[in-house]
Design an enzyme around this catalytic site. Structure first.
Site, PDB file in Angstrom:
ATOM      1  N   SER A  73       0.844  -1.189   0.000  1.00 44.49           N
ATOM      2  CA  SER A  73       0.000   0.000   0.000  1.00 44.49           C
ATOM      3  C   SER A  73       0.877   1.236   0.000  1.00 44.49           C
ATOM      4  O   SER A  73       1.910   1.277   0.674  1.00 44.49           O
ATOM      5  CB  SER A  73      -0.908   0.020   1.236  1.00 44.49           C
ATOM      6  OG  SER A  73      -1.599   1.249   1.320  1.00 44.49           O
TER       7      SER A  73
ATOM      8  N   TYR B  74       3.933  -0.491  -4.257  1.00 44.02           N
ATOM      9  CA  TYR B  74       3.594  -1.592  -5.146  1.00 44.02           C
ATOM     10  C   TYR B  74       4.845  -2.141  -5.841  1.00 44.02           C
ATOM     11  O   TYR B  74       4.960  -3.342  -6.076  1.00 44.02           O
ATOM     12  CB  TYR B  74       2.575  -1.128  -6.197  1.00 44.02           C
ATOM     13  CG  TYR B  74       1.338  -0.491  -5.623  1.00 44.02           C
ATOM     14  CD1 TYR B  74       0.748  -0.957  -4.442  1.00 44.02           C
ATOM     15  CD2 TYR B  74       0.745   0.603  -6.248  1.00 44.02           C
ATOM     16  CE1 TYR B  74      -0.379  -0.376  -3.914  1.00 44.02           C
ATOM     17  CE2 TYR B  74      -0.394   1.193  -5.720  1.00 44.02           C
ATOM     18  CZ  TYR B  74      -0.943   0.706  -4.555  1.00 44.02           C
ATOM     19  OH  TYR B  74      -2.062   1.298  -4.027  1.00 44.02           O
TER      20      TYR B  74
ATOM     21  N   LYS C  75     -12.780  -5.591 -11.981  1.00 44.04           N
ATOM     22  CA  LYS C  75     -13.566  -5.046 -13.088  1.00 44.04           C
ATOM     23  C   LYS C  75     -13.780  -3.551 -12.862  1.00 44.04           C
ATOM     24  O   LYS C  75     -13.706  -3.077 -11.738  1.00 44.04           O
ATOM     25  CB  LYS C  75     -14.890  -5.806 -13.207  1.00 44.04           C
ATOM     26  CG  LYS C  75     -15.745  -5.814 -11.914  1.00 44.04           C
ATOM     27  CD  LYS C  75     -16.476  -4.519 -11.732  1.00 44.04           C
ATOM     28  CE  LYS C  75     -16.763  -4.154 -10.342  1.00 44.04           C
ATOM     29  NZ  LYS C  75     -17.150  -2.737 -10.175  1.00 44.04           N
TER      30      LYS C  75
END
Length: 331
Positions: A36, A57, A96
């Site tokens: 994070s 990341y 998504k």
């Protein structure tokens, strides 16, 4: 059993609420690390007993012990971090919608293929066995020739200020957020593609995103499709298929986990109705499917080409909102 070692890019609510627990229930997967940029990784790692945590990341992607990553980042970051993950040889399960345009989704899929990593968009609902049962009923001819399918996904969004669902630059809007499920369901259940869409939408004057949309689709097999999605209506997550001799209703289509995983398929012919209850753990099934694909060097049942087509239909919806016109999709 050998397990895929997953990393989570972000401490997003959906990761904490749904996916990290699902990885724990899966037989062939485990969460080995979380990252994070907000400084919350250590706290979430402790909460879920995740072995490693990273403050960026990039650090997680450089970890040679991570096989794959789950990406629940805001929509506008999906392409960037999918491609960064692929550069580091990590397989990808991406929330998504895969991206905000079909060209971006195609670029992501082709880059993952080039780097020899698996890529799948995370439409978890499709792994519930109730949808296979719906297709079986259709194929049996019990409801006659299918003419029409309607889908709805809505909820009342209370907190809007500062919410990424209301941020146009980050891929906000009801179609991107929940309408994408309806598009997918119509394509997935009927095994066809839209050739025309026409949309009426309510646009928030301050944020310029669609808070409700009402969408007509003409499908390539001659059937008609319709869906509505909204941040302004009570919770609904359902679809209905109308045939010449009967209809099928699926009132728990997209979130059967709200009923402990119990799906419901209702078949009605004239005044005779029957119900079939079918159980499935959608997030666990999704995780186990993509993990098995990775372990066996297979291909996801939900292909990259289908993700491209879903994004293409979504883009056509937004083009119709922009122009106020019917939009024809290129073949």
């Amino acid at each position: 059993m050998k397990k895929v070692r997953w990393g989570i890019l972000s401490t997003a609510k959906i990761a904490q609420r749904e996916l990290i627990p699902a990885f724990g229930r899966a037989q062939n997967a485990e969460v080995a690390a979380i990252a994070s940029g907000s400084g919350k990784a250590e706290e979430v790692a402790a909460k879920f007993d995740i072995p490693k945590c990273y403050g960026s990341y990039e650090e997680l992607l450089q970890d040679p012990e991570i096989d794959a990553v789950y990406i629940p980042l805001p929509n506008h970051l999906h392409k960037q971090w999918t491609m960064e993950a692929a550069k580091h040889g990590k397989h990808v399960l991406c929330e998504k919608p895969a991206s905000m345009t079909p060209d971006e989704t195609r670029e992501m899929a082709e880059f993952c293929r080039e780097k020899n990593v698996k890529f799948m968009e995370a439409f978890m609902y499709q792994f519930h066995p109730q949808h296979d049962r719906v297709r079986e009923i259709i194929a049996s001819g019990e409801i006659g020739e299918v003419k029409y399918m309607r889908a709805s996904f809505s909820f009342s969004l209370a907190q809007r200020e500062g919410n990424i669902k209301m941020d146009k630059q980050k891929g906000g809007g009801s179609i991107y957020d929940v309408g994408c499920y309806c598009v997918h369901a119509i394509r997935n259940v009927l095994q066809t593609e839209p050739v025309e869409v026409h949309v009426h939408a309510n646009i928030d004057p301050d944020h310029q995103v669609d808070t409700s949309a009402f969408v007509y689709m003409k499908l390539e097999n001659g059937m008609a499709g319709y869906f509505d999605c909204s941040f302004d209506m009570t919770f609904r997550a359902e679809y209905e298929i109308i045939g010449t001799e009967g209809k099928i209703q699926v009132p728990r289509a997209f979130r059967p986990d709200h009923q402990g995983g119990e799906g419901l398929v209702i078949v009605q012919k004239e005044f005779v109705k029957r119900e079939e209850k079918i159980t499935g753990d959608i997030y666990k099934l999704e995780v186990e499917h993509i993990s098995n694909v990775i372990l066996e060097d297979g291909e996801p049942s939900y292909t990259a080409e289908s993700s491209i087509n879903n994004t293409r239909a979504i883009q056509a919806c937004y083009e119709s909102i922009r122009t106020g016109m019917l939009v024809r999709l290129d073949s």
